[in-house]
Design a protein around this motif. Structure first.
Motif, PDB file in Angstrom:
ATOM      1  N   ARG A 199       2.677  -6.540   7.269  1.00  0.00           N
ATOM      2  CA  ARG A 199       4.098  -6.369   6.950  1.00  0.00           C
ATOM      3  C   ARG A 199       4.884  -5.915   8.182  1.00  0.00           C
ATOM      4  NH1 ARG A 199       5.850  -5.602   1.395  1.00  0.00           N
ATOM      5  NH2 ARG A 199       4.245  -6.446   0.028  1.00  0.00           N
ATOM      6  N   GLU A 200       4.293  -5.000   8.967  1.00  0.00           N
ATOM      7  CA  GLU A 200       4.994  -4.505  10.164  1.00  0.00           C
ATOM      8  C   GLU A 200       5.198  -5.620  11.196  1.00  0.00           C
ATOM      9  OE1 GLU A 200       3.461   0.141   9.859  1.00  0.00           O
ATOM     10  OE2 GLU A 200       2.476  -1.226  11.264  1.00  0.00           O
TER      11      GLU A 200
ATOM     12  N   THR B 218       0.817  -1.212   0.000  1.00  0.00           N
ATOM     13  CA  THR B 218       0.000   0.000   0.000  1.00  0.00           C
ATOM     14  C   THR B 218       0.858   1.272   0.000  1.00  0.00           C
ATOM     15  OG1 THR B 218      -0.197  -0.160   2.413  1.00  0.00           O
ATOM     16  CG2 THR B 218      -1.980  -1.126   1.118  1.00  0.00           C
ATOM     17  N   THR B 219       2.192   1.099  -0.080  1.00  0.00           N
ATOM     18  CA  THR B 219       3.091   2.249  -0.262  1.00  0.00           C
ATOM     19  C   THR B 219       4.168   1.853  -1.280  1.00  0.00           C
ATOM     20  OG1 THR B 219       4.722   1.568   1.413  1.00  0.00           O
ATOM     21  CG2 THR B 219       2.879   2.918   2.194  1.00  0.00           C
TER      22      THR B 219
ATOM     23  N   GLU C 214       0.451   6.873   0.007  1.00  0.00           N
ATOM     24  CA  GLU C 214      -0.271   5.722   0.537  1.00  0.00           C
ATOM     25  C   GLU C 214      -1.602   5.530  -0.212  1.00  0.00           C
ATOM     26  OE1 GLU C 214      -1.157   4.100   5.029  1.00  0.00           O
ATOM     27  OE2 GLU C 214       0.115   5.846   4.672  1.00  0.00           O
TER      28      GLU C 214
ATOM     29  N   GLN D 255      -5.488  -0.215   6.660  1.00  0.00           N
ATOM     30  CA  GLN D 255      -4.280  -0.508   7.435  1.00  0.00           C
ATOM     31  C   GLN D 255      -3.833  -1.967   7.430  1.00  0.00           C
ATOM     32  OE1 GLN D 255      -4.805   0.997  11.451  1.00  0.00           O
ATOM     33  NE2 GLN D 255      -5.590   2.941  10.706  1.00  0.00           N
TER      34      GLN D 255
ATOM     35  N   ARG E 160      -0.514  -3.175   5.668  1.00  0.00           N
ATOM     36  CA  ARG E 160       0.637  -2.507   6.299  1.00  0.00           C
ATOM     37  C   ARG E 160       0.974  -3.182   7.633  1.00  0.00           C
ATOM     38  NH1 ARG E 160       3.062   2.560   7.348  1.00  0.00           N
ATOM     39  NH2 ARG E 160       2.342   3.423   5.387  1.00  0.00           N
TER      40      ARG E 160
ATOM     41  N   HIS F 271       6.770  -0.380   0.230  1.00  0.00           N
ATOM     42  CA  HIS F 271       6.437  -1.820   0.242  1.00  0.00           C
ATOM     43  C   HIS F 271       6.794  -2.459  -1.096  1.00  0.00           C
ATOM     44  CE1 HIS F 271       2.913  -1.102   3.333  1.00  0.00           C
ATOM     45  NE2 HIS F 271       4.111  -1.011   3.894  1.00  0.00           N
TER      46      HIS F 271
END
Ligand code: AMP
Ligand code: MG
Length: 335
Positions: A296-297, A148-149, A169, A290, A293, A152
Motif C-alpha cells: 500500500r505504501e 492490516t490497520t 495493527e 509488513q 502495508r 487501511h
C-alpha cells in the motif's frame, strides 16, 4: 454514508449493526475483516458488494468455539477435531461439508464451508456477543492488498460500510492458513498462512501443499480453492519478483532502473543499496506482518514498478511468497 471509526469499548454499536444485518470492519490477528452475519443472505450480499468480490469466491465463517461447528456442518473428520484442538483459536481455517444453516451465497455456491475460530479478543468477543456465525473476508477492495490497520480499511471502505473498529495493527499480517481434509491422515493447504506446513505436520501424517499455492493455474484448470483463480493482493504498481542473491538483484535493478522504479528488499540488504527502496523485515514473521502495508505504501509513493527480493518458501515464508507471486501475477525472474 459516514463510516464511524469505533474503539474497542464501543463493541455494543458493532454488535447492533451486525445483528441488524450490516457490515462492520473488524480487527483480527491475521488481517482486518469485513464482518457480517454469515447466516443472513442479505448481510452477506452486502459484503460481496462492498468488496466488489466475485460471487463464487467463498467467505470463511468465524465461530467463537470449534464446538459450534457441529451446528453448521454435516460431518467433522477426527483429524479436523485434532487440528482444531491444537490450533484454534488461531489463524487456521478448515474446510468442512456445510449444512443448510450456511446459505450458498456465503459459501460461493459450494457445499463446503471454511471454519475459523479467531484468537483476537475483539473479534472473539464480537462473535460471542452477536451469537451469530460471522463471515469476515479481508476488508479490502477485491484484488487489492489486505488491510492490516483500521486506516487501511477506512481508505478502502469509507462511505461504503457503517463502521470500522480500530484495534491497532494486526499481529500476523497475512490471512489464515486454509486447509481441506483429504483423509484421516492427510490435509491439503489451499492457502498458506502463519500456521505452517511444519506445524500442521505435527498433527497430520501428510501435508500436501496445493500446486496453486506456488504456481499460477493453467487456463481452464479447476481451482481447489476458488480465491486462487483471481488476481489478488495487487497494488497499482507492477510487482516483479526476483529470485537471486543480493549481488545479482542489485545488478539487474541497475540495468532496468528509472523513474517510478522501487525495490522491496530485506532489512539486511540496506547497507550501501544504491537504488530507491523500502524494506520488509529481517525474517519471515516480520515479512508477513509488513508485506501488505508496504504494498500500500508503494502506491502512496506512486511506484510504477517494484522489484522484490523473493522470500523463503518454507515456514511462514511460504505465505509471504504466495501473496507476492500472486501480487506479481506470477511474474518471477530467476537469476
Ligand atoms: P478471504 O475471505 O479474503 O480471506 O478469502 C478466503 C479464501 O478462502 C477464499 O478466497 C477461498 O480461496 C478460501 N476458501 C474459503 N472457503 C472455502 C471453501 N469452502 N473451499 C475452498 N476454499 C475456500
Ligand atoms: Mg482476501
Amino acid at each position: 454514508m459516514e463510516t464511524l471509526l469505533l474503539d474497542e469499548n464501543q463493541l455494543d454499536i458493532a454488535v447492533k449493526l451486525i445483528t441488524s444485518g450490516e457490515v462492520v470492519g473488524i480487527p483480527t490477528e491475521t488481517v482486518y475483516g469485513l464482518g457480517a452475519d454469515a447466516s443472513n443472505e442479505n448481510a452477506v450480499r452486502k459484503i460481496f458488494q462492498a468488496k466488489g468480490r466475485p460471487a463464487d469466491n467463498p467467505l470463511i465463517v468465524h465461530l467463537a468455539d470449534f464446538s459450534e461447528a457441529e451446528k453448521y456442518t454435516r460431518y467433522i473428520p477426527e483429524i479436523a477435531r485434532k487440528l482444531a484442538e491444537k490450533f484454534m483459536p488461531g489463524a487456521l481455517t478448515i474446510v468442512l461439508p456445510k449444512n443448510e444453516k450456511i446459505p450458498l451465497v456465503t459459501s460461493g455456491g459450494l457445499d463446503t464451508v471454511g471454519i475459523r475460530v479467531p484468537a483476537h479478543p475483539v473479534m472473539h468477543r464480537l462473535i460471542e456477543l452477536t451469537g451469530r456465525p460471522v463471515s469476515a473476508p479481508s476488508a479490502n477492495k477485491s484484488g487489492y492488498p489486505s488491510p492490516t490497520t483500521a486506516q487501511h480499511v477506512m481508505r478502502d471502505m469509507d462511505g461504503i460500510i457503517p463502521a470500522v473498529i480500530d484495534g491497532g495493527e494486526c499481529q500476523y499480517g497475512v490471512e489464515s492458513t486454509v486447509i481441506s481434509v483429504e483423509n484421516e491422515d492427510t490435509v491439503r493447504i489451499l492457502r498458506p498462512g502463519c500456521i505452517t506446513p511444519e506445524m500442521l505436520g505435527t498433527v497430520s501424517g501428510n501435508v500436501i501443499v496445493d500446486k496453486a499455492v506456488l504456481e499460477g493455474l493453467e487456463t481452464g484448470e479447476k481451482a481447489s480453492s476458488p480465491g486462487m483463480k483471481y488476481k489478488h493482493y495487487s497494488p497499482s504498481a507492477d510487482i516483479v519478483m526476483i529470485e537471486s542473491d543480493l549481488e545479482k538483484f542489485t545488478e539487474y535493478v541497475g540495468e532496468n532502473y528509472g523513474e517510478g522504479i522501487y525495490c522491496l528488499i530485506f532489512d539486511g540488504d540496506r547497507e550501501n543499496f544504491p537504488y530507491r527502496y523500502m524494506t520488509y523485515g529481517k525474517d519471515s514473521q516480520e515479512q508477513a506482518q509488513q508485506i501488505f502495508r508496504r504494498l500500500r505504501e508503494l502506491d502512496d509513493c506512486h511506484a510504477v514498478r517494484v522489484y522484490v527480493r523473493s522470500p523463503e518458501k518454507s515456514g511462514v515464508g511460504l505465505a509471504v511468497y504466495n501473496r507476492l507471486i500472486r501480487s506479481a501475477g506470477f511474474e518471477v525472474i530467476r537469476l
